[in-house]
Motif scaffolding. Sequence first.
Motif, PDB file in Angstrom:
ATOM      1  N   VAL A 158       1.880   2.822   6.243  1.00 22.26           N
ATOM      2  CA  VAL A 158       1.602   2.846   4.812  1.00 22.26           C
ATOM      3  C   VAL A 158       2.705   2.038   4.145  1.00 22.26           C
ATOM      4  CG1 VAL A 158       1.338   4.281   2.755  1.00 22.26           C
ATOM      5  CG2 VAL A 158       0.529   5.126   4.972  1.00 22.26           C
ATOM      6  N   THR A 159       2.319   0.989   3.425  1.00 24.86           N
ATOM      7  CA  THR A 159       3.296   0.136   2.749  1.00 24.86           C
ATOM      8  C   THR A 159       3.208   0.366   1.244  1.00 24.86           C
ATOM      9  OG1 THR A 159       1.708  -1.688   2.680  1.00 24.86           O
ATOM     10  CG2 THR A 159       3.251  -1.635   4.545  1.00 24.86           C
ATOM     11  N   GLU A 177       3.956  -1.194  -2.864  1.00 23.89           N
ATOM     12  CA  GLU A 177       4.062  -2.363  -3.727  1.00 23.89           C
ATOM     13  C   GLU A 177       4.499  -1.914  -5.116  1.00 23.89           C
ATOM     14  OE1 GLU A 177       0.203  -4.196  -3.812  1.00 23.89           O
ATOM     15  OE2 GLU A 177       0.217  -4.626  -1.670  1.00 23.89           O
ATOM     16  N   LYS A 193       1.994   1.264  -6.125  1.00 23.21           N
ATOM     17  CA  LYS A 193       0.888   1.821  -5.350  1.00 23.21           C
ATOM     18  C   LYS A 193       1.229   1.760  -3.872  1.00 23.21           C
ATOM     19  CE  LYS A 193      -1.949  -2.314  -4.656  1.00 23.21           C
ATOM     20  NZ  LYS A 193      -3.293  -2.849  -4.804  1.00 23.21           N
ATOM     21  N   LYS A 253      -0.475   1.268   0.255  1.00 22.19           N
ATOM     22  CA  LYS A 253      -1.547   0.566   0.953  1.00 22.19           C
ATOM     23  C   LYS A 253      -1.475   0.853   2.442  1.00 22.19           C
ATOM     24  CE  LYS A 253      -3.309  -3.894   0.565  1.00 22.19           C
ATOM     25  NZ  LYS A 253      -3.748  -4.978  -0.164  1.00 22.19           N
ATOM     26  N   SER A 254      -2.618   0.962   3.079  1.00 19.67           N
ATOM     27  CA  SER A 254      -2.679   1.073   4.533  1.00 19.67           C
ATOM     28  C   SER A 254      -3.951   0.382   4.995  1.00 19.67           C
ATOM     29  CB  SER A 254      -2.682   2.536   4.981  1.00 19.67           C
ATOM     30  OG  SER A 254      -2.719   2.595   6.401  1.00 19.67           O
ATOM     31  N   ASP A 293      -6.340   1.346  -0.393  1.00 16.51           N
ATOM     32  CA  ASP A 293      -5.389   1.227  -1.497  1.00 16.51           C
ATOM     33  C   ASP A 293      -5.323   2.568  -2.210  1.00 16.51           C
ATOM     34  OD1 ASP A 293      -4.754  -1.403  -1.160  1.00 16.51           O
ATOM     35  OD2 ASP A 293      -5.952  -2.140  -2.821  1.00 16.51           O
ATOM     36  N   SER A 294      -4.129   2.963  -2.603  1.00 11.72           N
ATOM     37  CA  SER A 294      -4.004   4.185  -3.387  1.00 11.72           C
ATOM     38  C   SER A 294      -4.354   3.887  -4.838  1.00 11.72           C
ATOM     39  CB  SER A 294      -2.568   4.713  -3.322  1.00 11.72           C
ATOM     40  OG  SER A 294      -1.713   3.894  -4.113  1.00 11.72           O
TER      41      SER A 294
END
Length: 144
Positions: free
Chosen positions: A61-62, A64, A111, A113-114, A118-119
Amino acid sequence: MKAKHLFAAMVAFALILSLSMVSAALEVKVNTVPTTTLHNQDISVQFNITNTDPAADLASVTFEGAVNTGSPGSWKTIPSAIELKKSETKQVQYKYNVPAQAKGSVSATFKAKSGALDSNVLTLTVPINNTASLTLANTKDITL
């Protein structure tokens, strides 16, 4: 008539299958954010990130962060990638730098991301306190 029932059953199956595929999601909720800030300092924002999928782990999970147009400052640190097990919640922290002499308010988004997930995007708005203050550390009588 059998073909009609078979077609309706196939459509229902496809609908159920598509709904089950959308259940995987990343959810972001703010945990702590300051109500105001001073210029020339860093502010910390903590939030919880949750893997709402009860069946699948998320290996990477990254995160931004973006600064909204006209907002002073920039993200100083953005969390490193993390792993989220199924239905797991973790707390992560961003740091935002408010530059010297900044006025107005900080306005930024973040937010998670994986892969294709997107969250939700969260917006951070923190007013910059422009109240002047002066503090004396030691006081002594002045003699002339």
